[in-house]
Design a protein around this motif. Structure first.
Motif, PDB file in Angstrom:
ATOM      1  N   VAL A   3       9.542 -31.106 -12.394  1.00  8.32           N
ATOM      2  CA  VAL A   3      10.277 -32.298 -12.842  1.00  8.32           C
ATOM      3  C   VAL A   3      11.525 -31.897 -13.643  1.00  8.32           C
ATOM      4  O   VAL A   3      12.577 -32.520 -13.526  1.00  8.32           O
ATOM      5  CB  VAL A   3       9.325 -33.223 -13.639  1.00  8.32           C
ATOM      6  N   VAL A   4      11.409 -30.827 -14.410  1.00  8.85           N
ATOM      7  CA  VAL A   4      12.565 -30.362 -15.184  1.00  8.85           C
ATOM      8  C   VAL A   4      13.316 -29.236 -14.470  1.00  8.85           C
ATOM      9  O   VAL A   4      14.545 -29.189 -14.461  1.00  8.85           O
ATOM     10  CB  VAL A   4      12.111 -29.881 -16.585  1.00  8.85           C
ATOM     11  N   THR A   5      12.577 -28.312 -13.880  1.00  5.51           N
ATOM     12  CA  THR A   5      13.215 -27.072 -13.414  1.00  5.51           C
ATOM     13  C   THR A   5      13.977 -27.203 -12.104  1.00  5.51           C
ATOM     14  O   THR A   5      14.824 -26.354 -11.801  1.00  5.51           O
ATOM     15  CB  THR A   5      12.151 -25.955 -13.249  1.00  5.51           C
ATOM     16  N   SER A  37       8.249 -43.397  -8.984  1.00  6.14           N
ATOM     17  CA  SER A  37       9.427 -43.747  -9.786  1.00  6.14           C
ATOM     18  C   SER A  37       9.673 -42.835 -10.982  1.00  6.14           C
ATOM     19  O   SER A  37      10.512 -43.140 -11.824  1.00  6.14           O
ATOM     20  CB  SER A  37       9.302 -45.196 -10.248  1.00  6.14           C
ATOM     21  N   GLY A  38       8.968 -41.711 -11.064  1.00  5.75           N
ATOM     22  CA  GLY A  38       9.225 -40.800 -12.179  1.00  5.75           C
ATOM     23  C   GLY A  38       8.326 -39.587 -12.100  1.00  5.75           C
ATOM     24  O   GLY A  38       7.579 -39.404 -11.126  1.00  5.75           O
ATOM     25  N   GLY A  39       8.394 -38.758 -13.140  1.00  6.61           N
ATOM     26  CA  GLY A  39       7.641 -37.514 -13.143  1.00  6.61           C
ATOM     27  C   GLY A  39       6.147 -37.728 -13.320  1.00  6.61           C
ATOM     28  O   GLY A  39       5.327 -37.050 -12.686  1.00  6.61           O
ATOM     29  N   GLY A  73       1.289 -27.540 -21.715  1.00 13.77           N
ATOM     30  CA  GLY A  73       1.998 -28.072 -20.549  1.00 13.77           C
ATOM     31  C   GLY A  73       2.293 -29.546 -20.786  1.00 13.77           C
ATOM     32  O   GLY A  73       1.535 -30.238 -21.467  1.00 13.77           O
ATOM     33  N   TYR A  74       3.405 -30.031 -20.234  1.00  9.99           N
ATOM     34  CA  TYR A  74       3.690 -31.463 -20.310  1.00  9.99           C
ATOM     35  C   TYR A  74       3.799 -32.019 -18.898  1.00  9.99           C
ATOM     36  O   TYR A  74       4.569 -31.505 -18.083  1.00  9.99           O
ATOM     37  CB  TYR A  74       4.994 -31.764 -21.074  1.00  9.99           C
ATOM     38  N   HIS A  75       3.031 -33.067 -18.619  1.00  7.26           N
ATOM     39  CA  HIS A  75       3.063 -33.619 -17.264  1.00  7.26           C
ATOM     40  C   HIS A  75       3.255 -35.131 -17.231  1.00  7.26           C
ATOM     41  O   HIS A  75       3.240 -35.707 -16.153  1.00  7.26           O
ATOM     42  CB  HIS A  75       1.787 -33.212 -16.510  1.00  7.26           C
ATOM     43  N   ALA A  92       4.781 -38.925 -10.140  1.00  8.31           N
ATOM     44  CA  ALA A  92       4.791 -37.844  -9.134  1.00  8.31           C
ATOM     45  C   ALA A  92       3.553 -36.966  -9.324  1.00  8.31           C
ATOM     46  O   ALA A  92       2.914 -36.532  -8.352  1.00  8.31           O
ATOM     47  CB  ALA A  92       6.066 -37.014  -9.238  1.00  8.31           C
ATOM     48  N   ASN A  93       3.184 -36.711 -10.581  1.00  7.71           N
ATOM     49  CA  ASN A  93       1.996 -35.899 -10.855  1.00  7.71           C
ATOM     50  C   ASN A  93       0.705 -36.662 -10.553  1.00  7.71           C
ATOM     51  O   ASN A  93      -0.252 -36.089 -10.028  1.00  7.71           O
ATOM     52  CB  ASN A  93       2.001 -35.422 -12.316  1.00  7.71           C
ATOM     53  N   ASP A  94       0.686 -37.940 -10.883  1.00 10.34           N
ATOM     54  CA  ASP A  94      -0.499 -38.754 -10.552  1.00 10.34           C
ATOM     55  C   ASP A  94      -0.733 -38.767  -9.048  1.00 10.34           C
ATOM     56  O   ASP A  94      -1.872 -38.632  -8.583  1.00 10.34           O
ATOM     57  CB  ASP A  94      -0.297 -40.212 -11.010  1.00 10.34           C
TER      58      ASP A  94
HETATM   59  C1  LIG Z   1       7.508 -31.120 -16.573  1.00 15.87           C
HETATM   60  C2  LIG Z   1       7.423 -32.619 -16.684  1.00 15.87           C
HETATM   61  N1  LIG Z   1       6.598 -33.280 -15.880  1.00 15.87           N
HETATM   62  C3  LIG Z   1       6.502 -34.620 -15.914  1.00 15.87           C
HETATM   63  C4  LIG Z   1       7.234 -35.355 -16.811  1.00 15.87           C
HETATM   64  C5  LIG Z   1       7.075 -36.837 -16.854  1.00 15.87           C
HETATM   65  O1  LIG Z   1       8.166 -37.446 -16.274  1.00 15.87           O
HETATM   66  P1  LIG Z   1       8.490 -38.980 -16.560  1.00 15.87           P
HETATM   67  O2  LIG Z   1       8.781 -39.070 -18.016  1.00 15.87           O
HETATM   68  O3  LIG Z   1       9.666 -39.247 -15.667  1.00 15.87           O
HETATM   69  O4  LIG Z   1       7.311 -39.778 -16.151  1.00 15.87           O
HETATM   70  C6  LIG Z   1       8.125 -34.695 -17.658  1.00 15.87           C
HETATM   71  C7  LIG Z   1       8.952 -35.464 -18.608  1.00 15.87           C
HETATM   72  O5  LIG Z   1       9.564 -34.924 -19.500  1.00 15.87           O
HETATM   73  C8  LIG Z   1       8.212 -33.290 -17.612  1.00 15.87           C
HETATM   74  O6  LIG Z   1       9.000 -32.622 -18.454  1.00 15.87           O
END
Ligand SMILES: Cc1ncc(COP(=O)(O)O)c(C=O)c1O
Length: 464
Positions: A263-265, A120-122, A154-156, A125-127
């Motif tokens: 998630v962003v690009t 349901s989100g970024g 990095g932001y994940h 998706a990474n988990d």
């Molecule tokens: C590159 C990247 N990955 C993952 C996330 C996390 O996504 P979410 O906030 O939908 O869980 C973000 C959120 O800004 C992000 O920029």
């Protein structure tokens, strides 16, 4: 004309302030001034409950790629709710939009990425990516391959694994992170690379550091590398030329998986549906998607995996065993229908092509801000930009965080009708993909005036 200020005593502001815990909130100032409550949104603009209208130069939060308030999205979502809003996705049970979206995502992903796991989100998706990586190596009888290498800045995301993958120090204050299997190497930060170092020497340095870390951990223990094609929340950092292909080559050398956090690009921000292959010439083993996949109309995350990983994980771990991982909302029918419509809109309106045209103009206009005394660096690509503010352009000395420089720029820009995003000492921009040159002018002019005001204030503070 300035937009009106929000009165602190407004009942809406009070309800929000007393009960809604906002992510990334500075509580003392929030308790004092409350929220700006967004009540309407259309195209490039959002309105707040006091009647102010703002150009949304951050597309919500890097996500409203097709623009706000689109009738087609509302119709699609309503139709899907009435047709079949939700049913169990576990086991051999599916729904029409999820099946169609999976096919579409496989078509627009790099060649070998043909399978998708929805969340349901970024962050999720990474988990999912990390859980699948561990599962994959377990099934391959390489159970020691557990270590994941990520990058500083990095932001994940915000779930426990995603937050631990995240390398932005400021996100860790007071929190714990998962110990053990997550490691960080340097960010690819061209602006802050050692003085006098060429781009290619800097790239060599980063690749060597990565390889050395793998050797230090033992290649037999290292499972994967995760990277954003362009670091977003870390300050919009564009890596040196050839960085990604070279990092990918190192992964292949040591039998590691390369995870691209798009998630962003993805979905047009860099002028392509996905950036890894088209922009950076890398075919990852896993691509993580969210945000622009549904343009923020409904939450959705997707983890694309390669045929090779699929072939392994689709073998049961034990006789009668199954892939025992899933979310109630994996492949949610309404979210998948929204994503399909979102992608259809992007394709019929040629939004990627539009971004390839307007993106360079956007960057050029913002690039002109470097003549302001506190602008150190303007960087990014297409509709993803960062402006780093510094107290000394020559030495690149950073501002003391307590001066809240980027926050002050944000507030002045908002007064002038443009919403930008302050992160650390940088201003981040990621407008909806539908913007035109005139909007680029408005954003750049507003920032020029906001940054100049802050710069003058800092000068007079110094003089006082
Ligand atoms: C590159 C990247 N990955 C993952 C996330 C996390 O996504 P979410 O906030 O939908 O869980 C973000 C959120 O800004 C992000 O920029």
């Amino acid at each position: 004309l300035s937009n009106p200020k929000i009165p602190n005593e407004d009942p809406l502001v009070r309800m929000d302030r007393e009960h809604f815990i906002h992510p990334y909130t500075d509580f003392p100032s929030f308790k004092e001034s409350g929220s700006q409550i967004i009540t309407k949104s259309k195209g490039l603009y959002v309105h707040d409950h006091m009647g102010g209208k703002y150009l949304d130069a951050i597309a919500g939060l890097w996500c409203v790629n097709i623009g706000h308030g689109r009738q087609e999205m509302a119709d699609t979502i309503a139709e899907q709710v009435l047709e079949m809003q939700y049913y169990n996705p576990f086991g051999a049970s599916s729904n029409v939009p999820a099946a169609k979206l999976s096919h579409k995502l496989a078509q627009i992903s790099p060649k070998s990425l043909n399978h998708v796991f929805y969340s349901s989100g970024g962050s999720t998706a990474n988990d999912v990516a990390v859980r699948l990586i561990h599962y994959y190596f377990n099934l391959k009888k390489q159970p020691n391959k557990k270590q994941i290498i990520s990058r500083i800045d990095g932001y994940h995301g915000a779930t426990y694994v995603a937050a631990s993958l995240t390398g932005i120090h400021g996100t860790k204050d007071g929190f714990d992170t998962l110990g053990g299997f997550i490691h960080h190497v340097s960010a690819a930060n061209m602006y802050r690379r050692p003085d006098g170092m060429s781009e290619s020497a800097y790239c060599d340095f980063l690749v060597d550091e990565f390889e050395n870390r793998i050797l230090q951990l033992g290649p037999q223990n290292v499972a994967a590398f995760i990277a954003e094609p362009i670091m977003g929340a870390g300050g919009v950092l564009v890596a040196p030329k050839n960085y990604h292909p070279r990092m990918h080559a190192i992964c292949k050398k040591y039998d590691m998986l390369y995870v691209s956090d798009e998630v962003v690009t993805a979905f047009g921000r860099l002028g392509e549906m996905m950036a890894s292959k088209e922009v950076f010439d890398v075919e990852p083993d896993i691509i993580c998607l969210a945000k622009g996949i549904s343009s923020g109309y409904i939450p959705l995350g997707a983890t694309m995996i390669s045929d090779e990983i699929y072939d392994v994980i689709s073998q049961p771990q034990s006789e009668g065993g199954a892939l025992t991982m899933g979310f109630t909302y994996s492949g949610h029918a309404v979210a998948c229908a929204a994503a399909l419509k979102n992608i259809e809109i992007m394709e019929t309106e040629n939004l990627c092509e539009h971004v390839r045209k307007v993106g360079p103009y956007f960057m050029e206009k913002l690039g002109q801000l470097v003549d302001l005394p506190i602008v150190g660096d303007v960087r990014g690509s297409h509709l993803m930009a960062g402006i780093e503010l510094v107290s000394n352009q020559r030495t690149k000395e950073a501002f003391d965080f307590r001066l809240n420089v980027s926050d002050r720029v944000f507030k002045y820009a908002r007064e002038d009708g443009v919403i930008v995003r302050p992160v650390g000492n940088s201003i981040i921009l990621s407008p909806p993909l539908i913007l035109e040159n005139t909007h680029c002018d408005k954003i750049a002019d507003t920032l020029r005036s906001a940054i100049s005001r802050v710069s003058e204030e800092l000068q007079s503070d110094k003089a006082a």
